[in-house]
Scaffold this active site. Structure first.
Site, mmCIF file in Angstrom:
data_model
loop_
_atom_site.group_PDB
_atom_site.id
_atom_site.type_symbol
_atom_site.label_atom_id
_atom_site.label_comp_id
_atom_site.label_asym_id
_atom_site.label_seq_id
_atom_site.Cartn_x
_atom_site.Cartn_y
_atom_site.Cartn_z
ATOM 1 N N PRO A 9 0.795 -1.220 0.000
ATOM 2 C CA PRO A 9 0.000 0.000 0.000
ATOM 3 C C PRO A 9 0.834 1.281 0.000
ATOM 4 O O PRO A 9 1.861 1.372 0.661
ATOM 5 C CB PRO A 9 -0.839 -0.102 1.270
ATOM 6 C CG PRO A 9 -0.164 -1.113 2.119
ATOM 7 C CD PRO A 9 0.553 -2.043 1.196
ATOM 8 N N ASN A 10 0.352 2.212 -0.781
ATOM 9 C CA ASN A 10 0.873 3.575 -0.913
ATOM 10 C C ASN A 10 2.198 3.670 -1.657
ATOM 11 O O ASN A 10 2.680 4.765 -1.917
ATOM 12 C CB ASN A 10 0.974 4.260 0.457
ATOM 13 C CG ASN A 10 -0.367 4.344 1.128
ATOM 14 O OD1 ASN A 10 -1.344 4.785 0.529
ATOM 15 N ND2 ASN A 10 -0.446 3.884 2.365
ATOM 16 N N TYR A 22 10.982 9.012 1.273
ATOM 17 C CA TYR A 22 10.986 8.029 0.186
ATOM 18 C C TYR A 22 11.672 8.494 -1.093
ATOM 19 O O TYR A 22 11.784 7.721 -2.035
ATOM 20 C CB TYR A 22 9.540 7.618 -0.135
ATOM 21 C CG TYR A 22 8.849 6.985 1.047
ATOM 22 C CD1 TYR A 22 9.173 5.699 1.451
ATOM 23 C CD2 TYR A 22 7.885 7.682 1.772
ATOM 24 C CE1 TYR A 22 8.556 5.119 2.553
ATOM 25 C CE2 TYR A 22 7.256 7.105 2.855
ATOM 26 C CZ TYR A 22 7.593 5.824 3.245
ATOM 27 O OH TYR A 22 6.985 5.252 4.327
ATOM 28 N N HIS A 97 12.604 -2.462 2.792
ATOM 29 C CA HIS A 97 12.020 -1.166 3.135
ATOM 30 C C HIS A 97 12.951 -0.078 2.624
ATOM 31 O O HIS A 97 14.181 -0.214 2.717
ATOM 32 C CB HIS A 97 11.831 -1.018 4.642
ATOM 33 C CG HIS A 97 10.903 -2.039 5.202
ATOM 34 N ND1 HIS A 97 9.542 -1.955 5.050
ATOM 35 C CD2 HIS A 97 11.149 -3.197 5.858
ATOM 36 C CE1 HIS A 97 8.981 -3.020 5.602
ATOM 37 N NE2 HIS A 97 9.944 -3.782 6.089
ATOM 38 N N ARG A 104 12.091 5.209 12.821
ATOM 39 C CA ARG A 104 10.779 5.838 12.680
ATOM 40 C C ARG A 104 9.889 5.494 13.877
ATOM 41 O O ARG A 104 10.386 5.057 14.917
ATOM 42 C CB ARG A 104 10.168 5.417 11.353
ATOM 43 C CG ARG A 104 11.041 5.897 10.173
ATOM 44 C CD ARG A 104 10.466 5.564 8.848
ATOM 45 N NE ARG A 104 9.203 6.286 8.643
ATOM 46 C CZ ARG A 104 8.344 6.003 7.683
ATOM 47 N NH1 ARG A 104 8.586 5.020 6.831
ATOM 48 N NH2 ARG A 104 7.231 6.704 7.550
#
Length: 139
Positions: A9-10, A22, A97, A104
């Site tokens: 997702p996303n 990102y 990732h 985070r």
């Protein structure tokens, strides 16, 4: 050799969303770089925002591909169903990732899928995918 990259997702918004985390490149642009670098293998790409579709893709290719590079996005931290799908297939999966999830929010520090993966690569930006591909292509 056939490798499937699966983004969750996303991740269809790479290059647009949260550029400070990102980066500003789309995944499709980076995918072309990967395909050029690994010209001797077939790299297929799949992205979905829907958990069940990701599970269906794992079932579809999990007995015929040589490897899977998976960035499950937020499902990494919540999906027992994706973890079970990874455990049920024969194809090795490497969890990736883009960001260092351990720098985070606390909820991102726990992966539900990592225990069923060959390994985890995080924090190297888009290069995390290249590192996973290099591992899967080692024989």
């Amino acid at each position: 050799m056939k490798i499937q990259i699966i983004n969750g997702p996303n991740l269809n918004l790479l290059g647009v969303r949260e550029k400070s985390i990102y980066g500003d490149a789309s995944f499709e642009t980076y995918l072309e770089t990967l395909r050029q670098r690994f010209a001797n293998i077939t790299i297929d790409y799949y992205q979905s925002n829907i958990e069940g579709e990701i599970i269906n893709k794992l079932h579809e290719i999990g007995f015929s591909y040589d490897g899977i590079v998976m960035n499950a996005g937020a499902y990494t931290h919540t999906s027992i169903a994706i973890a079970d799908a990874i455990a049920a297939i024969n194809t090795p999966v490497i969890e990736v990732h883009i960001s260092n999830v351990h720098k985070r929010e606390e909820f991102r520090h726990k992966s539900m899928i990592a225990a069923n993966c060959r390994g985890v690569i995080a924090g190297f930006g888009m290069d995390s995918y290249r590192l996973a591909l290099e591992n899967l292509t080692l024989k």
